[in-house]
Write a protein that holds these residues in place. Structure first.
Motif, mmCIF file in Angstrom:
data_model
loop_
_atom_site.group_PDB
_atom_site.id
_atom_site.type_symbol
_atom_site.label_atom_id
_atom_site.label_comp_id
_atom_site.label_asym_id
_atom_site.label_seq_id
_atom_site.Cartn_x
_atom_site.Cartn_y
_atom_site.Cartn_z
ATOM 1 N N VAL A 91 -1.283 0.556 5.716
ATOM 2 C CA VAL A 91 -0.350 -0.189 6.575
ATOM 3 C C VAL A 91 1.062 -0.213 6.004
ATOM 4 O O VAL A 91 1.311 0.240 4.882
ATOM 5 C CB VAL A 91 -0.856 -1.634 6.804
ATOM 6 N N ASP A 92 1.992 -0.766 6.796
ATOM 7 C CA ASP A 92 3.405 -0.893 6.429
ATOM 8 C C ASP A 92 3.998 0.458 6.043
ATOM 9 O O ASP A 92 4.837 0.540 5.136
ATOM 10 C CB ASP A 92 3.606 -1.873 5.255
ATOM 11 N N ILE A 127 -1.197 -0.129 0.882
ATOM 12 C CA ILE A 127 0.205 0.176 1.194
ATOM 13 C C ILE A 127 0.677 1.237 0.196
ATOM 14 O O ILE A 127 0.130 1.339 -0.909
ATOM 15 C CB ILE A 127 1.133 -1.067 1.147
ATOM 16 N N ILE A 128 1.659 2.018 0.589
ATOM 17 C CA ILE A 128 2.181 3.044 -0.309
ATOM 18 C C ILE A 128 2.828 2.346 -1.515
ATOM 19 O O ILE A 128 3.630 1.438 -1.349
ATOM 20 C CB ILE A 128 3.225 3.937 0.415
ATOM 21 N N ALA A 129 2.456 2.793 -2.722
ATOM 22 C CA ALA A 129 2.948 2.115 -3.943
ATOM 23 C C ALA A 129 4.424 2.435 -4.189
ATOM 24 O O ALA A 129 4.900 3.483 -3.802
ATOM 25 C CB ALA A 129 2.122 2.545 -5.137
ATOM 26 N N HIS B 13 7.461 -6.382 4.770
ATOM 27 C CA HIS B 13 8.342 -5.217 4.814
ATOM 28 C C HIS B 13 9.139 -5.127 6.107
ATOM 29 O O HIS B 13 10.172 -4.468 6.154
ATOM 30 C CB HIS B 13 7.516 -3.934 4.677
ATOM 31 N N TYR B 14 8.645 -5.750 7.170
ATOM 32 C CA TYR B 14 9.287 -5.591 8.482
ATOM 33 C C TYR B 14 10.523 -6.478 8.621
ATOM 34 O O TYR B 14 10.570 -7.580 8.070
ATOM 35 C CB TYR B 14 8.282 -5.905 9.601
ATOM 36 N N ASP B 47 -0.912 -7.913 10.708
ATOM 37 C CA ASP B 47 -2.071 -8.362 9.930
ATOM 38 C C ASP B 47 -1.671 -9.330 8.819
ATOM 39 O O ASP B 47 -2.404 -9.520 7.866
ATOM 40 C CB ASP B 47 -2.800 -7.146 9.339
ATOM 41 N N LYS B 328 12.032 -0.755 0.873
ATOM 42 C CA LYS B 328 10.925 -0.449 1.800
ATOM 43 C C LYS B 328 10.985 -1.270 3.088
ATOM 44 O O LYS B 328 9.964 -1.806 3.554
ATOM 45 C CB LYS B 328 9.571 -0.680 1.107
ATOM 46 N N ILE B 330 11.253 -1.869 7.051
ATOM 47 C CA ILE B 330 10.925 -1.164 8.300
ATOM 48 C C ILE B 330 11.522 -2.003 9.439
ATOM 49 O O ILE B 330 11.118 -3.163 9.630
ATOM 50 C CB ILE B 330 9.402 -1.024 8.495
#
Lengths: 129, 348
Positions: A91-92, A127-129, B13-14, B47, B328, B330
């Motif tokens: 995700v993300d 999530i991507i590190a 992150h959003y 989520d 990061k 988004i």
């Protein structure tokens, strides 16, 4: 997902608890009553690391009803540092930037919910590190 | 010595830009960014909720404290967006972190100051000698009605603080709380979005409670604003914390380190606690920190912290909050944002 099953799986879904065979040291996730390697029946509880890498993944564009509002989303096989492979959502992330071999870390997220009034189910996602 | 032994923050992150929200509702983007000093805000993933945010913040606090989670005797989560109406958020958090089950757990609610309430009670337990460590968390996925001024600010994030006596990174020197019946902002049972009294949320509510708690704290401590390196106030928008700081005698330079709101939004119960983590991320031994929260309804909790030598050891053990704010990201358009925040009515 029924409440009793969700409750039973909490140690694995929340804390990545695995069973380490006391005889041959094989790590089973989820834990098993009998070691698949040596048939031993004695285990120590160990927690897996929250870091790993993507072995493979796919983008889900047509999902089952519970996940249909999340499409498109990525599901991958992630190999943790101990060599254990788990299936998890990634995700993300921008979907066109996910690659095999990328380092990921596991985070605590809501995995599904039992309708508007039922229980909320939590667990790990990557999530991507 | 009693105080914070580990701290951690978490931000999703959003993001959505204030100008995107303004354009959606036909408002002038420049007047929002200039008037409220809000540029963008965090948005929880589909989520994410108060519990997932609290877990991630508490994991960062544990990474810094490096203690056995089993030694934590109490877990309190302050929020106005607990996912369950009946079932404390902390029940899920303790199992996720390996705390308990011999642990006292409760959910706190007091609009935007529920987080500092949790910190205050956690601190008091350790001070009384009842337990070795206690965990206080402020986290929210704040609600703002579509088209309401709150929509520019209501964001998501949180911070967690482990209180203890050993290896304290920020000693708590003084506390003070100030509470009255001031109906500036509320949400009735069963309502989706909060209501507020417009300009009434300013002078009689936010400014009165923070200045009264702040003045009492200065009197108790016999310190003056210039003795402090940093000051953190609740951040409903960019303007209010700077203005209340000025009224109490603090400078812009003392406030801006913890002033995350222009790019984070108002994380409600996580607002001033997250600001405190931004300060702790860069604080040096000996620094004094002044902090006053505000929760509508209304009340303020004030704390004075003194940073210790231990701070140098823990700062790099977990991600810093400015990193989370800047990396990061988004960006969402308004439609995606409305879907993420479940503002669109769907068939069951």
């Amino acid at each position: 997902m029924i409440t009793a099953r969700y409750h039973r799986e909490i140690p694995q879904r929340y804390r990545l608890e695995a069973g380490k065979c006391s005889t041959c040291q094989h790590v089973a996730f989820p834990p098993r009553p009998v070691c698949p390697k040596c048939k031993g029946r004695s285990f120590e509880t160990v927690r897996l690391s929250e870091e790993g890498k993507i072995v493979t993944f796919t983008i889900v564009r047509v999902a089952s009803e519970k996940f249909s509002k999340q499409t498109p989303y990525a599901v991958g096989i992630v190999e943790l540092q101990e060599g254990i492979r788990i299936t998890t959502q990634i995700v993300d992330a921008e979907l066109d930037k996910i690659e095999v071999g990328q380092r990921v870390k596991l985070v605590f997220r809501r995995v599904q919910e039992d309708g508007r009034a039922g229980i909320l189910c939590y667990g790990y996602k990557a999530i991507i590190a | 010595m009693i105080g914070i032994v580990g701290y951690g923050a978490y931000l999703p992150h959003y993001r959505i830009k204030a100008e995107v929200i303004a354009t959606q509702w036909g408002a002038d983007p420049a007047s929002v960014t200039r008037g409220l000093q809000l540029f963008e805000k965090t948005v929880p993933g589909q989520d994410e909720d108060t519990i997932t945010i609290a877990v991630e913040a508490a994991r960062n606090a544990l990474r810094r404290a490096q203690i056995d989670p089993q030694e934590i005797g109490a877990v309190y989560i302050g929020s106005e967006s607990h996912p369950y109406a009946v079932k404390p958020s902390g029940t899920i958090l303790v199992d996720a972190l390996g705390i308990g089950p011999h642990v006292h757990v409760a959910s706190y609610e007091f609009a935007c100051k529920a987080g500092t309430e949790a910190m205050y009670v956690a601190y008091s337990h350790v001070k009384s000698g009842e337990m070795r460590y206690a965990l206080g968390i402020g986290a929210d996925t704040s609600q703002g009605a579509p088209g309401d001024a709150l929509e520019y600010s209501a964001s998501a994030g949180g911070a967690a603080f482990i209180m203890g006596r050993e290896k304290v990174v920020a000693e708590i020197l003084h506390t003070h709380s100030y509470t009255s019946d001031t109906p500036d902002f509320w949400r009735r049972e069963g309502e989706d979005y909060p209501r507020h009294g417009g300009r009434f949320t300013g002078d009689p509510a936010y400014f009165k409670h923070i200045t009264e708690a702040g003045k009492a704290l200065l009197e108790k401590s016999k310190l003056s604003p210039r003795d402090f390196r940093y000051a953190v106030f609740h951040m409903p928008n960019g303007k209010f914390p700077m203005e209340v700081g000025k009224r109490l005698g603090f400078t812009k330079e003392q406030i801006e380190t913890g002033w995350l709101v222009p790019w984070m939004g108002n994380t409600y119960s996580g607002s001033s606690p997250t600001g405190l983590t931004a300060v702790l991320d860069v604080a040096r031994p000996g620094d004094l920190i002044f902090m006053v929260s505000f929760g509508s309804g209304a009340g303020s909790d004030g704390f004075i912290f003194r940073v210790t030598d231990e701070i140098n050891k823990v700062q790099d053990r977990a991600p810093k909050v400015r990193q989370m704010l800047d990396e990061k990201k988004i960006y969402l358009n308004y439609g995606e944002y409305a879907k993420f925040r479940r503002k669109i009515k769907l068939n069951e």
